[in-house]
Design a protein around this motif. Sequence first.
Motif, PDB file in Angstrom:
ATOM      1  N   CYS A 232      -8.397   3.371   6.786  1.00 25.36           N
ATOM      2  CA  CYS A 232      -8.510   2.120   7.017  1.00 25.36           C
ATOM      3  C   CYS A 232      -7.516   1.256   7.920  1.00 25.36           C
ATOM      4  CB  CYS A 232      -7.400   1.609   5.456  1.00 25.36           C
ATOM      5  SG  CYS A 232      -5.850   1.810   5.570  1.00 25.36           S
TER       6      CYS A 232
ATOM      7  N   VAL B  35       0.436   5.038   0.829  1.00 24.81           N
ATOM      8  CA  VAL B  35      -0.398   5.971   1.589  1.00 24.81           C
ATOM      9  C   VAL B  35      -0.100   7.264   1.327  1.00 24.81           C
ATOM     10  CG1 VAL B  35      -1.405   6.583   3.977  1.00 24.81           C
ATOM     11  CG2 VAL B  35      -0.926   4.209   3.355  1.00 24.81           C
TER      12      VAL B  35
ATOM     13  N   SER C 121      -5.125  -1.972   8.244  1.00 26.88           N
ATOM     14  CA  SER C 121      -4.352  -3.097   7.530  1.00 26.88           C
ATOM     15  C   SER C 121      -3.383  -4.014   8.629  1.00 26.88           C
ATOM     16  CB  SER C 121      -3.759  -2.587   6.444  1.00 26.88           C
ATOM     17  OG  SER C 121      -4.747  -1.995   5.418  1.00 26.88           O
TER      18      SER C 121
ATOM     19  N   GLN D 211       0.757  -1.009  -0.002  1.00 22.56           N
ATOM     20  CA  GLN D 211      -0.024  -0.027   0.008  1.00 22.56           C
ATOM     21  C   GLN D 211       0.920   1.250   0.025  1.00 22.56           C
ATOM     22  OE1 GLN D 211      -2.685   0.178   3.244  1.00 22.56           O
ATOM     23  NE2 GLN D 211      -3.776  -1.850   2.782  1.00 22.56           N
TER      24      GLN D 211
ATOM     25  N   HIS E 180      -5.649   9.871   2.037  1.00 21.45           N
ATOM     26  CA  HIS E 180      -6.155   8.463   2.036  1.00 21.45           C
ATOM     27  C   HIS E 180      -7.247   8.016   2.733  1.00 21.45           C
ATOM     28  CE1 HIS E 180      -5.496   4.107   1.817  1.00 21.45           C
ATOM     29  NE2 HIS E 180      -4.679   4.190   0.955  1.00 21.45           N
TER      30      HIS E 180
END
Length: 104
Positions: A38, A31, A40, A29, A35
């Motif tokens: 999220c 970022v 993760s 990812q 963004h």
Amino acid sequence: MKLKIVSPMGQFFEGDVEGFVIDTKEGQQTVLEEHIDCLSFFDHSEIIILDNEGSDPIFVALGYLHLVQNEANIMAQFASTDAKQAERIFERLSKRKQGEQGII
């Protein structure tokens, strides 16, 4: 955007960055500012900070990225600028976790 990297040893990094790249369980990812929020998870990752200063990469093991309202918090069991040390810690913690689950 604000980036903070924390491990049980304490705060490893905190600062304003243009963005960063991290390998998560879902894939790599990138970022950047604004963004989407999220959550993760990662096993072992090199974090490349995107800025004009050419920062050294940071290596993390076993943790998660929580990104909310342009603030990224990375919580890791281990964080270091030493890639080999981070990989050894990841392997050791993974073996311990597998042993606790009866996988070994």
